[in-house]
Structures are given as structure tokens and as C-alpha cells.
Design a protein around this motif. Structure first.
Motif, PDB file in Angstrom:
ATOM      1  N   VAL A  23       0.842  -1.208   0.000  1.00  0.00           N
ATOM      2  CA  VAL A  23       0.000   0.000   0.000  1.00  0.00           C
ATOM      3  C   VAL A  23       0.872   1.252   0.000  1.00  0.00           C
ATOM      4  N   ALA A  24       1.907   1.267   0.829  1.00  0.00           N
ATOM      5  CA  ALA A  24       2.799   2.421   0.887  1.00  0.00           C
ATOM      6  C   ALA A  24       3.454   2.662  -0.474  1.00  0.00           C
ATOM      7  N   TYR A  25       3.896   1.604  -1.121  1.00  0.00           N
ATOM      8  CA  TYR A  25       4.567   1.745  -2.412  1.00  0.00           C
ATOM      9  C   TYR A  25       3.592   2.279  -3.463  1.00  0.00           C
ATOM     10  N   ILE A  26       2.400   1.708  -3.519  1.00  0.00           N
ATOM     11  CA  ILE A  26       1.411   2.156  -4.506  1.00  0.00           C
ATOM     12  C   ILE A  26       1.046   3.615  -4.277  1.00  0.00           C
ATOM     13  N   LEU A  27       0.838   3.994  -3.032  1.00  0.00           N
ATOM     14  CA  LEU A  27       0.493   5.390  -2.746  1.00  0.00           C
ATOM     15  C   LEU A  27       1.644   6.333  -3.077  1.00  0.00           C
ATOM     16  N   PHE A  29       3.881   5.730  -5.414  1.00  0.00           N
ATOM     17  CA  PHE A  29       3.889   5.724  -6.876  1.00  0.00           C
ATOM     18  C   PHE A  29       2.850   6.714  -7.396  1.00  0.00           C
ATOM     19  N   ALA A  30       1.653   6.670  -6.827  1.00  0.00           N
ATOM     20  CA  ALA A  30       0.581   7.573  -7.239  1.00  0.00           C
ATOM     21  C   ALA A  30       0.926   9.027  -6.897  1.00  0.00           C
ATOM     22  N   ALA A  31       1.465   9.249  -5.715  1.00  0.00           N
ATOM     23  CA  ALA A  31       1.796  10.606  -5.281  1.00  0.00           C
ATOM     24  C   ALA A  31       2.788  11.273  -6.220  1.00  0.00           C
ATOM     25  N   HIS A  32       3.615  10.481  -6.847  1.00  0.00           N
ATOM     26  CA  HIS A  32       4.636  11.039  -7.737  1.00  0.00           C
ATOM     27  C   HIS A  32       4.136  11.226  -9.163  1.00  0.00           C
ATOM     28  N   SER A  33       2.826  11.103  -9.375  1.00  0.00           N
ATOM     29  CA  SER A  33       2.274  11.301 -10.720  1.00  0.00           C
ATOM     30  C   SER A  33       2.515  12.714 -11.224  1.00  0.00           C
ATOM     31  N   ASP A  34       2.608  13.665 -10.313  1.00  0.00           N
ATOM     32  CA  ASP A  34       2.897  15.052 -10.715  1.00  0.00           C
ATOM     33  C   ASP A  34       4.344  15.420 -10.368  1.00  0.00           C
ATOM     34  N   PHE A  35       5.176  14.393 -10.184  1.00  0.00           N
ATOM     35  CA  PHE A  35       6.620  14.532  -9.991  1.00  0.00           C
ATOM     36  C   PHE A  35       7.010  15.217  -8.694  1.00  0.00           C
ATOM     37  N   LYS A  36       6.074  15.262  -7.760  1.00  0.00           N
ATOM     38  CA  LYS A  36       6.402  15.810  -6.449  1.00  0.00           C
ATOM     39  C   LYS A  36       5.536  15.113  -5.408  1.00  0.00           C
ATOM     40  N   GLU A  60      13.268   2.403  -0.928  1.00  0.00           N
ATOM     41  CA  GLU A  60      13.232   1.473  -2.055  1.00  0.00           C
ATOM     42  C   GLU A  60      12.651   2.157  -3.292  1.00  0.00           C
ATOM     43  N   PHE A  61      11.550   2.875  -3.108  1.00  0.00           N
ATOM     44  CA  PHE A  61      10.897   3.585  -4.206  1.00  0.00           C
ATOM     45  C   PHE A  61      11.872   4.538  -4.902  1.00  0.00           C
ATOM     46  N   ASP A  62      12.663   5.248  -4.117  1.00  0.00           N
ATOM     47  CA  ASP A  62      13.609   6.217  -4.672  1.00  0.00           C
ATOM     48  C   ASP A  62      14.638   5.567  -5.597  1.00  0.00           C
ATOM     49  N   GLY A  63      14.903   4.286  -5.408  1.00  0.00           N
ATOM     50  CA  GLY A  63      15.874   3.587  -6.246  1.00  0.00           C
ATOM     51  C   GLY A  63      15.288   2.916  -7.473  1.00  0.00           C
ATOM     52  N   ASP A  64      13.970   2.972  -7.629  1.00  0.00           N
ATOM     53  CA  ASP A  64      13.296   2.275  -8.731  1.00  0.00           C
ATOM     54  C   ASP A  64      12.910   3.236  -9.847  1.00  0.00           C
ATOM     55  N   ASN A  65      12.875   2.716 -11.073  1.00  0.00           N
ATOM     56  CA  ASN A  65      12.296   3.480 -12.167  1.00  0.00           C
ATOM     57  C   ASN A  65      10.824   3.065 -12.306  1.00  0.00           C
ATOM     58  N   ASP A  66      10.090   3.701 -13.199  1.00  0.00           N
ATOM     59  CA  ASP A  66       8.654   3.412 -13.324  1.00  0.00           C
ATOM     60  C   ASP A  66       8.387   1.959 -13.692  1.00  0.00           C
ATOM     61  N   TYR A  67       9.162   1.416 -14.604  1.00  0.00           N
ATOM     62  CA  TYR A  67       8.956   0.031 -15.018  1.00  0.00           C
ATOM     63  C   TYR A  67       9.136  -0.917 -13.832  1.00  0.00           C
ATOM     64  N   GLN A  68      10.215  -0.730 -13.087  1.00  0.00           N
ATOM     65  CA  GLN A  68      10.451  -1.584 -11.917  1.00  0.00           C
ATOM     66  C   GLN A  68       9.310  -1.444 -10.921  1.00  0.00           C
TER      67      GLN A  68
END
Length: 122
Positions: A23-27, A29-36, A60-68
């Protein structure tokens, strides 16, 4: 040089995330839809998971690209056997996140549509 098309990165096979970490990762991911990621969005995420989970997943999120990120999300959703009810709750959390700053911009709308399509593929 031939590419081995059967090579599957480790994060696509299995994930050892808890449901809260997912849940934290998905949220995030979503929060960064506007790059902030603003403080209100961060507060929404922390309201769903504890601070340690948030920080670990954020690292972990900070080290991943969108595909990952997408591969990790899909793998973990499948592992946790998310059904339509689980997905509906997750989408409600995502909408809460998007509205936390009082606006629902075009990037957030597009991200919501993309995540809805992604979740339907399960």
C-alpha cells in the motif's frame, strides 16, 4: 549478442512485502504522478502505514524506475491475492491521496486511469 528473453528480474518473481508495504509503495507511486510529493500526500500515506514502513518503502521507491515500480506492484498484488474488493479499497485510498491537496490535476487523473487499467489486468 542474443538476449535471454527468459531472464526475469528478481522483483518480478516474488516480493517479500507485507500488505502495508505494498500500500505504501502504490500510494508513493501515485503521489509522484505530478513529480512531487507534498506534505499532505505524505500525511495520507503515513495515516495508512507506520513511519518505519513508510521510510523503508520510500528508500526502495527512490531507487526504482517506473517500469520496476509497476512490476513490483503487479507481482505483490498477485502474491497477496488482491480481489475486486481489495482493489476498490486501494483505489479509494489513491483518490483520498489525490484530493488531499484540494485539487485533482490532469497528471493525477491520468495516473488514476492508468492504475485502474493496471489493477484490472490482475
Amino acid at each position: 549478442m542474443k538476449l535471454n528473453l527468459l531472464f526475469v528480474p528478481h522483483y518480478m518473481k516474488t516480493m517479500d512485502w507485507t500488505r502495508d508495504e505494498l500500500v505504501a509503495y502504490i500510494l508513493l507511486f501515485a503521489a509522484h504522478s505530478d513529480f512531487k510529493e507534498d506534505n499532505r500526500e505524505r500525511d495520507v500515506i503515513i495515516s495508512k502505514v507506520d513511519m518505519n514502513t513508510f521510510q523503508d518503502i520510500h528508500d526502495e521507491f527512490d531507487g526504482d524506475n517506473d517500469y520496476q515500480g509497476i512490476q513490483k506492484i503487479l507481482t505483490s498484488l498477485r502474491q497477496h491475492n488482491y480481489d475486486k474488493d481489495d482493489v476498490s479499497l486501494l483505489l479509494a485510498d489513491i483518490k483520498t491521496l489525490f484530493f488531499s491537496d484540494g485539487e485533482f490535476n490532469i497528471n493525477e487523473r491520468n495516473m488514476l486511469k492508468s492504475l485502474e487499467r493496471l489493477f484490472k489486468s490482475l
